[in-house]
Design a protein around this motif. Structure first.
Motif, PDB file in Angstrom:
ATOM      1  N   ASN A   1       0.800  -1.224   0.000  1.00 31.32           N
ATOM      2  CA  ASN A   1       0.000   0.000   0.000  1.00 31.32           C
ATOM      3  C   ASN A   1       0.840   1.285   0.000  1.00 31.32           C
ATOM      4  OD1 ASN A   1      -2.528  -1.302  -0.038  1.00 31.32           O
ATOM      5  ND2 ASN A   1      -2.363  -1.722   2.155  1.00 31.32           N
ATOM      6  N   ILE A   2       2.150   1.149  -0.093  1.00 30.04           N
ATOM      7  CA  ILE A   2       3.004   2.320  -0.292  1.00 30.04           C
ATOM      8  C   ILE A   2       3.099   2.549  -1.798  1.00 30.04           C
ATOM      9  CG2 ILE A   2       5.282   3.324   0.063  1.00 30.04           C
ATOM     10  CD1 ILE A   2       5.575   1.593   2.531  1.00 30.04           C
ATOM     11  N   THR A   3       2.366   3.538  -2.300  1.00 29.55           N
ATOM     12  CA  THR A   3       2.198   3.741  -3.740  1.00 29.55           C
ATOM     13  C   THR A   3       2.441   5.206  -4.116  1.00 29.55           C
ATOM     14  OG1 THR A   3      -0.141   4.281  -3.546  1.00 29.55           O
ATOM     15  CG2 THR A   3       0.433   1.938  -3.748  1.00 29.55           C
ATOM     16  N   PRO A   4       2.726   5.481  -5.404  1.00 28.11           N
ATOM     17  CA  PRO A   4       2.814   6.876  -5.859  1.00 28.11           C
ATOM     18  C   PRO A   4       1.534   7.660  -5.595  1.00 28.11           C
ATOM     19  CG  PRO A   4       3.792   5.420  -7.485  1.00 28.11           C
ATOM     20  CD  PRO A   4       3.131   4.527  -6.459  1.00 28.11           C
ATOM     21  N   ASP A   5       0.380   7.016  -5.702  1.00 25.42           N
ATOM     22  CA  ASP A   5      -0.876   7.705  -5.408  1.00 25.42           C
ATOM     23  C   ASP A   5      -0.940   8.130  -3.939  1.00 25.42           C
ATOM     24  OD1 ASP A   5      -1.741   7.512  -7.993  1.00 25.42           O
ATOM     25  OD2 ASP A   5      -3.026   5.766  -7.661  1.00 25.42           O
ATOM     26  N   SER A  48       8.048  -2.027  -6.450  1.00 27.23           N
ATOM     27  CA  SER A  48       8.704  -1.120  -7.395  1.00 27.23           C
ATOM     28  C   SER A  48       8.734   0.322  -6.909  1.00 27.23           C
ATOM     29  CB  SER A  48       7.976  -1.178  -8.743  1.00 27.23           C
ATOM     30  OG  SER A  48       6.614  -0.784  -8.591  1.00 27.23           O
ATOM     31  N   VAL A  49       8.185   0.604  -5.718  1.00 30.19           N
ATOM     32  CA  VAL A  49       8.129   1.972  -5.193  1.00 30.19           C
ATOM     33  C   VAL A  49       9.200   2.206  -4.140  1.00 30.19           C
ATOM     34  CG1 VAL A  49       6.678   3.648  -3.988  1.00 30.19           C
ATOM     35  CG2 VAL A  49       5.673   2.153  -5.729  1.00 30.19           C
ATOM     36  N   ILE A  50       9.417   1.234  -3.262  1.00 29.60           N
ATOM     37  CA  ILE A  50      10.429   1.374  -2.215  1.00 29.60           C
ATOM     38  C   ILE A  50      11.783   1.002  -2.810  1.00 29.60           C
ATOM     39  CG2 ILE A  50      11.119   0.654   0.103  1.00 29.60           C
ATOM     40  CD1 ILE A  50       8.268  -0.066   0.667  1.00 29.60           C
ATOM     41  N   VAL A  51      12.317   1.912  -3.608  1.00 28.27           N
ATOM     42  CA  VAL A  51      13.590   1.662  -4.279  1.00 28.27           C
ATOM     43  C   VAL A  51      14.636   2.712  -3.919  1.00 28.27           C
ATOM     44  CG1 VAL A  51      12.676   0.323  -6.211  1.00 28.27           C
ATOM     45  CG2 VAL A  51      12.668   2.828  -6.330  1.00 28.27           C
ATOM     46  N   GLY A  52      14.203   3.904  -3.534  1.00 28.44           N
ATOM     47  CA  GLY A  52      15.157   4.925  -3.115  1.00 28.44           C
ATOM     48  C   GLY A  52      15.513   4.821  -1.650  1.00 28.44           C
ATOM     49  N   SER A  53      14.554   4.353  -0.845  1.00 21.77           N
ATOM     50  CA  SER A  53      14.747   4.294   0.604  1.00 21.77           C
ATOM     51  C   SER A  53      15.230   2.941   1.094  1.00 21.77           C
ATOM     52  CB  SER A  53      13.432   4.622   1.311  1.00 21.77           C
ATOM     53  OG  SER A  53      12.461   3.612   1.069  1.00 21.77           O
ATOM     54  N   GLY A  54      14.923   1.872   0.376  1.00 21.42           N
ATOM     55  CA  GLY A  54      15.274   0.522   0.813  1.00 21.42           C
ATOM     56  C   GLY A  54      15.044  -0.438  -0.330  1.00 21.42           C
ATOM     57  N   GLY A  55      15.214  -1.732  -0.064  1.00 25.73           N
ATOM     58  CA  GLY A  55      14.931  -2.721  -1.101  1.00 25.73           C
ATOM     59  C   GLY A  55      16.129  -3.436  -1.646  1.00 25.73           C
ATOM     60  N   LEU A  56      17.322  -2.817  -1.576  1.00 23.26           N
ATOM     61  CA  LEU A  56      18.507  -3.483  -2.107  1.00 23.26           C
ATOM     62  C   LEU A  56      18.962  -4.630  -1.196  1.00 23.26           C
ATOM     63  CD1 LEU A  56      20.869  -0.652  -3.420  1.00 23.26           C
ATOM     64  CD2 LEU A  56      19.791  -2.464  -4.779  1.00 23.26           C
ATOM     65  N   ARG A  57      19.544  -5.615  -1.826  1.00 21.99           N
ATOM     66  CA  ARG A  57      20.276  -6.672  -1.126  1.00 21.99           C
ATOM     67  C   ARG A  57      21.719  -6.619  -1.602  1.00 21.99           C
ATOM     68  NH1 ARG A  57      15.208  -8.219  -2.365  1.00 21.99           N
ATOM     69  NH2 ARG A  57      13.988  -9.517  -0.943  1.00 21.99           N
ATOM     70  N   SER A  58      22.634  -7.065  -0.751  1.00 21.44           N
ATOM     71  CA  SER A  58      24.038  -7.054  -1.137  1.00 21.44           C
ATOM     72  C   SER A  58      24.779  -8.109  -0.335  1.00 21.44           C
ATOM     73  CB  SER A  58      24.651  -5.661  -0.912  1.00 21.44           C
ATOM     74  OG  SER A  58      25.930  -5.574  -1.523  1.00 21.44           O
ATOM     75  N   THR A  59      26.079  -8.164  -0.524  1.00 24.07           N
ATOM     76  CA  THR A  59      26.952  -9.091   0.199  1.00 24.07           C
ATOM     77  C   THR A  59      28.077  -8.297   0.853  1.00 24.07           C
ATOM     78  OG1 THR A  59      28.446  -9.430  -1.676  1.00 24.07           O
ATOM     79  CG2 THR A  59      26.520 -10.894  -1.533  1.00 24.07           C
ATOM     80  N   PRO A  60      28.739  -8.863   1.865  1.00 25.73           N
ATOM     81  CA  PRO A  60      29.896  -8.171   2.449  1.00 25.73           C
ATOM     82  C   PRO A  60      30.977  -7.850   1.425  1.00 25.73           C
ATOM     83  CG  PRO A  60      29.181  -9.934   3.896  1.00 25.73           C
ATOM     84  CD  PRO A  60      28.391 -10.087   2.632  1.00 25.73           C
ATOM     85  N   ARG A  61      31.203  -8.771   0.499  1.00 22.76           N
ATOM     86  CA  ARG A  61      32.251  -8.534  -0.504  1.00 22.76           C
ATOM     87  C   ARG A  61      31.905  -7.335  -1.387  1.00 22.76           C
ATOM     88  NH1 ARG A  61      35.637 -12.425  -0.535  1.00 22.76           N
ATOM     89  NH2 ARG A  61      34.073 -14.065  -0.201  1.00 22.76           N
ATOM     90  N   ASP A  62      30.637  -7.247  -1.799  1.00 27.81           N
ATOM     91  CA  ASP A  62      30.216  -6.106  -2.612  1.00 27.81           C
ATOM     92  C   ASP A  62      30.286  -4.803  -1.824  1.00 27.81           C
ATOM     93  OD1 ASP A  62      29.746  -7.272  -5.080  1.00 27.81           O
ATOM     94  OD2 ASP A  62      27.695  -6.530  -5.230  1.00 27.81           O
ATOM     95  N   LEU A  63      29.848  -4.830  -0.569  1.00 29.79           N
ATOM     96  CA  LEU A  63      29.863  -3.603   0.235  1.00 29.79           C
ATOM     97  C   LEU A  63      31.277  -3.094   0.455  1.00 29.79           C
ATOM     98  CD1 LEU A  63      27.071  -4.315   2.876  1.00 29.79           C
ATOM     99  CD2 LEU A  63      26.951  -2.801   0.889  1.00 29.79           C
TER     100      LEU A  63
END
Length: 379
Positions: A156-160, A248-263
């Motif tokens: 329910n977190i939407t552009p609208d 597809s909305v929570i992309v600037g604030s959160g949502g990414l996954r990563s690994t220690p090696r990438d970080l």
């Protein structure tokens, strides 16, 4: 110079370079392992990963079990949600677009997404991109919304919902005069950057940040192979939490996954501050844009250490005692807390992650990261 000191200096100079390098790596492994072991035992979390990069050398060590019922210890290839550390990636993307003249930090939000107008508040002071990136746009932490189902809580977190709140409510304060931590603001920023570049946000971030830096494991949409390496999060009651979508909305604030090696690879890029490649992007990203001194209020920025100034998503902490200047960001989502911090003048960075929603543990983790920087790269 005393004779004893001179002999010691000569002995160090005579040591073959590979041996000196191995000694430096051994010291780093010892420091990271000791800090990680003590922190893991003290926090009593199911799993902990800690990694450090210093002068190009890196060390990653894991403790506990990556997932309930399994035997795998977390390691450098373990995938986990980085939560709000995503905001620092969004800030870097803003810096990249600004360096190339696609956007300006002072551009109003409505230049790119006119549907996000705030008619009750924008008479003399519009929301600018830099206000969104420094949590100073006058927005609440979250856009008010009905909770979604357990398997899709963010639906329910939407552009609208964003547009509706902005049209119906005055901003909490005049942009640029206070700071209040806002996920809402960073998702608006992502929408603006996507519109400015005319590209979906995940593709834009991948093309401008992730691929150029070689961060192949950092993603919004992990592959089946990656999910087999996922660290399982746990809620406040200790129960395992599902790996739910963030949409597809929570992309600037959160949502990414990563690994220690990438970080750590990402931190290496940030620490390479005199490199010519992408120099303007790095300079824009590392600047301080809003200082605590003079603000009306600062809310929600001090959990991982006292904020002195805000960069583009980065919390900047002034030097204190033996501790150098630090740029840091913490994140938490679906039972994972994590922290990244680096000392740009000391060429040293740290990442830590735990898989339990425990705020006391998260506070201790942030302090441990800052303390480790002070130990490995003192002033």
């Amino acid at each position: 110079m005393r004779r004893r000191d001179a002999l010691a200096l000569l002995a160090g100079a005579a040591l073959p370079w590979p041996l000196r390098a191995r000694a430096g790596q051994a010291e780093l492994d010892e420091a990271v392992g000791f800090t990680g072991q003590v922190l893991y035992l003290a926090l009593k979390v199911p799993a902990l990963i800690i990694g450090v990069v210093r002068n190009g050398e890196s060390s990653i060590q894991g403790f506990g079990r990556r997932a309930d019922g399994g035997d795998a210890t977390p390691d450098g290839d373990t995938l986990f949600r980085i939560g709000s550390i995503t905001k620092a990636f969004t800030g870097q993307l803003l810096a990249s677009l600004a360096a190339d003249g696609v956007v300006s930090l002072a551009d109003p939000l409505t230049k790119y997404v006119p549907e996000f107008t705030a008619p009750l508040s924008e008479g003399g002071r519009p929301i600018r991109l830099v206000d969104l990136a420094t949590h100073s746009a006058g927005l609440p932490r979250e856009v008010p919304h009905e909770p979604g189902p357990a398997d899709n809580p963010f639906v329910n977190i939407t552009p609208d919902a964003f547009a509706g709140w902005l049209k119906a409510n005055p901003l909490l304060y005049t942009p640029g005069t206070s700071i209040l931590y806002s996920n809402f603001g960073f998702d608006l920023l992502a929408a603006a950057l996507s519109a400015a570049a005319q590209k979906p946000y995940p593709d834009l971030l991948s093309d401008r940040v992730l691929k150029p830096l070689g961060l192949a494991e950092t993603t919004f949409a992990p592959s089946p192979g990656q999910t087999q390496r996922l660290m399982q999060g746990h809620g406040f009651d200790g129960a395992a939490l599902p790996d739910v979508p963030t949409g597809s909305v929570i992309v600037g604030s959160g949502g990414l996954r990563s690994t220690p090696r990438d970080l750590l690879s990402w931190l290496k890029w940030h620490l390479d501050r005199f490199a010519n490649d992408r120099a303007a992007e790095r300079l824009i990203d590392h600047a301080a844009y809003l200082w605590r001194d003079g603000l009306v209020s600062v809310v929600g920025m001090d959990e991982s250490g006292p904020m002195t100034a805000m960069g583009l998503g980065w919390v900047i902490m002034a030097p204190e005692g033996d501790r150098p200047l630090i740029m840091q960001k913490a994140g938490g989502l679906q039972g994972i807390f994590c922290n990244v911090a680096f000392a740009p003048s000391r060429n040293t960075g740290v990442m830590v992650a735990i898989n339990a929603f425990d705020f006391n543990a998260a506070l201790a983790m942030g302090k441990a990261a800052n303390d480790l920087l002070a130990e490995l790269a003192p002033r």
